[in-house]
Scaffold this active site. Structure first.
Site, PDB file in Angstrom:
ATOM      1  N   ASP A  54     126.460  72.219  18.985  1.00  0.00           N
ATOM      2  CA  ASP A  54     125.415  71.287  18.570  1.00  0.00           C
ATOM      3  C   ASP A  54     125.759  70.563  17.259  1.00  0.00           C
ATOM      4  O   ASP A  54     126.586  71.026  16.479  1.00  0.00           O
ATOM      5  CB  ASP A  54     124.101  72.052  18.335  1.00  0.00           C
ATOM      6  N   HIS A  88     127.942  75.659  16.759  1.00  0.00           N
ATOM      7  CA  HIS A  88     127.830  74.345  16.107  1.00  0.00           C
ATOM      8  C   HIS A  88     129.204  73.819  15.717  1.00  0.00           C
ATOM      9  O   HIS A  88     130.043  74.577  15.233  1.00  0.00           O
ATOM     10  CB  HIS A  88     126.942  74.452  14.863  1.00  0.00           C
TER      11      HIS A  88
END
Ligand code: ZN
Length: 295
Positions: free
Chosen positions: A99, A243
């Site tokens: 992300d 991430h």
């Protein structure tokens, strides 16, 4: 003395290499080795003349077909559930998801994925494409899937319907501008969504992708902690939250090779979310979590 010996070894190796090349390049010595008497083992595979290399157009058509299949798999799941937290538990697939990119550390993540030939899913923030769109193009070229993570990463539940719609739509437009297919997957920033979000997702044909394993890697807990958390959350159909941007991501980049090797050693196949849904869709009748941590 040692230097000279090394040089002698190098010379000998060079001579062997030249000999080998001469044998291989001798006319007729490869395919007709047995007939001409040269000691070249018969080729095990099909002769080069019989191998049909796909043309660029065929390759492109195959990729389009693959994309269509994955879109169809997402649409099939969306027909019975507006969200997923994981796949079914019948296969061996695990989806790694990243992300908040694209960002300055995304190329490092992509390099590891490329080295190990792993395809992943990136939930990207539209506004980040102003500076880092090259990574998006590279990920698309690699066969990774890009999902929608809104335009500016707000808490969706705090926004009006119109604002939520714009957050989703602007990001989608940017991905299309970068040459990507229109996103079919959405991940809510901070795990924040409400009934309005679900309505807007339906209008835009987006499937909400949550996760079964939050590694909390964004808190930078250390390379081994990230590896441990991924392995602890590994099970068939797992969707793992990591991430590639939103802070320093060197720990993720360092952890990835071990994560990939260890998951493979346990018999898992690392796939994109659409591939997971195609191979092993979740059963119907799942309950939407009312609140989620995450970033
Ligand atoms: Zn996020």
């Amino acid at each position: 003395m040692r230097v000279r010996r090394r040089r002698t070894v190098a010379l000998a190796l060079g001579a062997i290499l030249v000999l080998a090349l001469v044998v291989v390049l001798l006319p007729g010595s490869h395919r007709d080795g047995a007939a001409s008497g040269a000691r070249v083992p018969a080729a095990g595979g099909p002769t080069p003349a019989r191998v049909k290399t796909p043309t660029a157009q065929e390759q492109q058509e195959r990729e389009y077909q693959h994309e269509d299949d994955q879109d169809a798999a997402v649409a099939a799941v969306r027909a019975y559930t507006p969200f997923v937290t994981e796949g079914g538990r019948r296969g061996h697939d695990i989806a790694l998801t990243f992300d908040d990119g694209p960002g300055p550390y995304t190329p490092g993540v992509l390099s590891v994925l490329e080295r190990y030939r792993v395809h992943a899913t990136f939930f990207e923030i539209g506004a980040m494409l102003q500076w880092f769109s090259a990574s998006t193009v590279r990920a698309l070229h690699d066969g990774d899937v890009i999902g929608d993570h809104t335009e500016t990463h707000p808490e969706m539940a705090l926004l009006s319907a119109r604002e939520q719609h714009e957050q989703l739509r602007e990001q989608m437009a940017r991905i299309e501008l970068a040459g990507g297919p229109r996103p079919v997957l959405f991940r809510p920033p901070y795990g924040s969504y409400d009934a309005t979000t679900m309505r807007e997702l339906r209008k835009l044909h987006l499937l909400m992708v949550l996760w079964s394993d939050d590694t909390e890697d964004y808190k930078q807990p250390g390379v081994s902690a990230i590896v441990q958390r991924v392995l602890a959350g590994a099970h068939p159909g797992a969707i793992i939250l990591l991430h590639d941007a939103g802070g320093t991501r060197t720990q993720e980049i360092q952890a990835l090779p071990t994560i990939i090797r260890d998951l493979r050693a346990r018999g898992y196949r690392l796939v994109t979310v659409p591939q997971l849904l195609e191979d092993d869709p979740p059963p119907p009748g799942q309950t939407l979590p009312s609140s989620l941590a995450g970033d």
